[in-house]
Design a protein around this motif. Structure first.
Motif, PDB file in Angstrom:
ATOM      1  N   PHE A 130    -128.544  17.709 -11.696  1.00 22.51           N
ATOM      2  CA  PHE A 130    -127.109  17.517 -11.510  1.00 22.51           C
ATOM      3  C   PHE A 130    -126.514  16.756 -12.702  1.00 22.51           C
ATOM      4  O   PHE A 130    -125.472  17.109 -13.237  1.00 22.51           O
ATOM      5  CB  PHE A 130    -126.802  16.736 -10.229  1.00 22.51           C
ATOM      6  N   ARG A 131    -127.209  15.684 -13.092  1.00 21.61           N
ATOM      7  CA  ARG A 131    -126.739  14.839 -14.197  1.00 21.61           C
ATOM      8  C   ARG A 131    -126.653  15.643 -15.488  1.00 21.61           C
ATOM      9  O   ARG A 131    -125.662  15.570 -16.207  1.00 21.61           O
ATOM     10  CB  ARG A 131    -127.696  13.655 -14.348  1.00 21.61           C
ATOM     11  N   HIS A 132    -127.686  16.430 -15.773  1.00 23.27           N
ATOM     12  CA  HIS A 132    -127.693  17.210 -17.013  1.00 23.27           C
ATOM     13  C   HIS A 132    -126.637  18.313 -16.988  1.00 23.27           C
ATOM     14  O   HIS A 132    -126.044  18.631 -18.017  1.00 23.27           O
ATOM     15  CB  HIS A 132    -129.086  17.772 -17.288  1.00 23.27           C
ATOM     16  N   MET A 133    -126.406  18.903 -15.817  1.00 20.44           N
ATOM     17  CA  MET A 133    -125.374  19.920 -15.737  1.00 20.44           C
ATOM     18  C   MET A 133    -123.991  19.316 -16.029  1.00 20.44           C
ATOM     19  O   MET A 133    -123.224  19.858 -16.818  1.00 20.44           O
ATOM     20  CB  MET A 133    -125.364  20.563 -14.354  1.00 20.44           C
ATOM     21  N   ILE A 134    -123.718  18.165 -15.412  1.00 18.84           N
ATOM     22  CA  ILE A 134    -122.436  17.496 -15.654  1.00 18.84           C
ATOM     23  C   ILE A 134    -122.361  17.009 -17.097  1.00 18.84           C
ATOM     24  O   ILE A 134    -121.325  17.142 -17.757  1.00 18.84           O
ATOM     25  CB  ILE A 134    -122.229  16.338 -14.654  1.00 18.84           C
ATOM     26  N   ALA A 135    -123.470  16.473 -17.608  1.00 14.63           N
ATOM     27  CA  ALA A 135    -123.495  16.004 -18.998  1.00 14.63           C
ATOM     28  C   ALA A 135    -123.215  17.144 -19.970  1.00 14.63           C
ATOM     29  O   ALA A 135    -122.552  16.949 -20.992  1.00 14.63           O
ATOM     30  CB  ALA A 135    -124.839  15.357 -19.313  1.00 14.63           C
ATOM     31  N   GLY A 136    -123.685  18.349 -19.647  1.00 17.81           N
ATOM     32  CA  GLY A 136    -123.407  19.511 -20.495  1.00 17.81           C
ATOM     33  C   GLY A 136    -121.916  19.801 -20.573  1.00 17.81           C
ATOM     34  O   GLY A 136    -121.383  20.121 -21.645  1.00 17.81           O
ATOM     35  N   ILE A 142    -116.675  16.612 -25.381  1.00 10.87           N
ATOM     36  CA  ILE A 142    -116.788  15.712 -26.540  1.00 10.87           C
ATOM     37  C   ILE A 142    -116.795  16.543 -27.818  1.00 10.87           C
ATOM     38  O   ILE A 142    -116.078  16.226 -28.779  1.00 10.87           O
ATOM     39  CB  ILE A 142    -118.076  14.850 -26.436  1.00 10.87           C
ATOM     40  N   ASP A 143    -117.591  17.614 -27.840  1.00 14.26           N
ATOM     41  CA  ASP A 143    -117.692  18.473 -29.027  1.00 14.26           C
ATOM     42  C   ASP A 143    -116.359  19.121 -29.374  1.00 14.26           C
ATOM     43  O   ASP A 143    -116.056  19.346 -30.551  1.00 14.26           O
ATOM     44  CB  ASP A 143    -118.751  19.561 -28.816  1.00 14.26           C
ATOM     45  N   GLN A 144    -115.550  19.404 -28.365  1.00 13.18           N
ATOM     46  CA  GLN A 144    -114.243  20.030 -28.599  1.00 13.18           C
ATOM     47  C   GLN A 144    -113.153  18.995 -28.891  1.00 13.18           C
ATOM     48  O   GLN A 144    -112.007  19.358 -29.123  1.00 13.18           O
ATOM     49  CB  GLN A 144    -113.837  20.872 -27.387  1.00 13.18           C
ATOM     50  N   GLY A 145    -113.514  17.719 -28.859  1.00 12.35           N
ATOM     51  CA  GLY A 145    -112.543  16.662 -29.127  1.00 12.35           C
ATOM     52  C   GLY A 145    -111.604  16.390 -27.971  1.00 12.35           C
ATOM     53  O   GLY A 145    -110.589  15.715 -28.126  1.00 12.35           O
ATOM     54  N   ILE A 146    -111.946  16.898 -26.782  1.00  8.27           N
ATOM     55  CA  ILE A 146    -111.116  16.710 -25.589  1.00  8.27           C
ATOM     56  C   ILE A 146    -111.478  15.402 -24.893  1.00  8.27           C
ATOM     57  O   ILE A 146    -110.615  14.711 -24.368  1.00  8.27           O
ATOM     58  CB  ILE A 146    -111.300  17.899 -24.618  1.00  8.27           C
ATOM     59  N   PHE A 147    -112.796  15.081 -24.864  1.00  6.36           N
ATOM     60  CA  PHE A 147    -113.293  13.865 -24.214  1.00  6.36           C
ATOM     61  C   PHE A 147    -113.699  12.840 -25.260  1.00  6.36           C
ATOM     62  O   PHE A 147    -114.087  13.192 -26.375  1.00  6.36           O
ATOM     63  CB  PHE A 147    -114.492  14.167 -23.317  1.00  6.36           C
ATOM     64  N   ARG A 148    -113.627  11.580 -24.852  1.00  5.99           N
ATOM     65  CA  ARG A 148    -114.000  10.491 -25.747  1.00  5.99           C
ATOM     66  C   ARG A 148    -115.479  10.597 -26.123  1.00  5.99           C
ATOM     67  O   ARG A 148    -116.294  11.085 -25.365  1.00  5.99           O
ATOM     68  CB  ARG A 148    -113.727   9.140 -25.104  1.00  5.99           C
ATOM     69  N   LYS A 149    -115.784  10.113 -27.312  1.00  2.61           N
ATOM     70  CA  LYS A 149    -117.177  10.091 -27.759  1.00  2.61           C
ATOM     71  C   LYS A 149    -117.953   9.093 -26.911  1.00  2.61           C
ATOM     72  O   LYS A 149    -117.415   8.091 -26.468  1.00  2.61           O
ATOM     73  CB  LYS A 149    -117.252   9.706 -29.225  1.00  2.61           C
ATOM     74  N   GLY A 150    -119.206   9.393 -26.690  1.00  7.54           N
ATOM     75  CA  GLY A 150    -120.061   8.509 -25.907  1.00  7.54           C
ATOM     76  C   GLY A 150    -121.271   9.249 -25.396  1.00  7.54           C
ATOM     77  O   GLY A 150    -121.502  10.415 -25.736  1.00  7.54           O
TER      78      GLY A 150
END
Length: 196
Positions: A130-136, A142-150
């Motif tokens: 579940f964690r890895h699916m959400i992390a993906g 993040i890669d698209q610049g939509i979410f903050r880096k982290g």
């Protein structure tokens, strides 16, 4: 119907009866005879498909977890990370309301993690999926610049913690808050935190 289909159908019949038993009596307080009565089979048939109660319980845990995973995987990959993450939050939250017995079973299994290493490992493996699916999804944002880096895995853990914590409170007392409204607020909080 092929032999393979018949075996799968019979196993599912027994697993669903066990889910019913766990929901009624709890993890530790039902017997194989209870399962046999609900499944309308003999105890011998149960032991033909499952070595013992622990084997049956692990099959139940896998069945429930795979059902939940199937619901989560159905989130569309070709939509924005924001829409996908939002959908995951709502799907996870709807499981608590629409498949309450699955969540209650998970809680019963959580009580066994200190006594049964196999249960701990299995629950840990499913949470990892579940964690890895959400992390993906988060990493895509993040890669698209939509979410903050982290750390996308840390963010995914935060999302799961919010969903589980909200679900547990609602299961303890369904009248303490408006569940749908709270999920909407949780979704907004997660997206506000993550969006750049």
């Amino acid at each position: 119907m092929s032999r393979f289909d018949l075996v799968a159908e019979r196993k599912n019949q027994i697993i669903k009866a066990t889910i019913d038993c766990i929901t009624r009596y709890g993890y530790s307080h039902f017997s194989m005879q209870d399962v046999a009565q609900i499944a309308n089979v003999s105890k011998g048939i149960i032991h033909y498909y499952f070595l013992n109660k622990e084997d049956l319980m692990m099959a139940v845990l896998n069945y429930v977890s795979e059902e939940i995973e199937g619901m989560l995987i159905s989130t569309e990959a070709n939509v924005s990370p924001i829409a996908r993450l939002s959908n995951v939050i709502w799907v996870c939250s709807s499981i608590v309301q629409n498949k309450k017995e699955y969540y209650c079973i998970n809680i019963d299994f959580w009580t066994q993690i200190n006594q049964k290493e196999k249960v701990r490992e299995e629950i840990s493996a499913h949470y990892s999926k579940f964690r890895h699916m959400i992390a993906g999804i988060v990493q895509q944002g993040i890669d698209q610049g939509i979410f903050r880096k982290g750390d996308a895995l840390q963010y995914a853990s935060m999302v799961l913690a919010l969903i589980d914590g909200t679900a547990l409170q609602w299961l303890f007392d369904e009248h303490v808050f408006n569940y749908t409204e709270l999920i909407k607020n949780c979704e907004e909080a997660v997206l506000t935190f993550l969006k750049v």
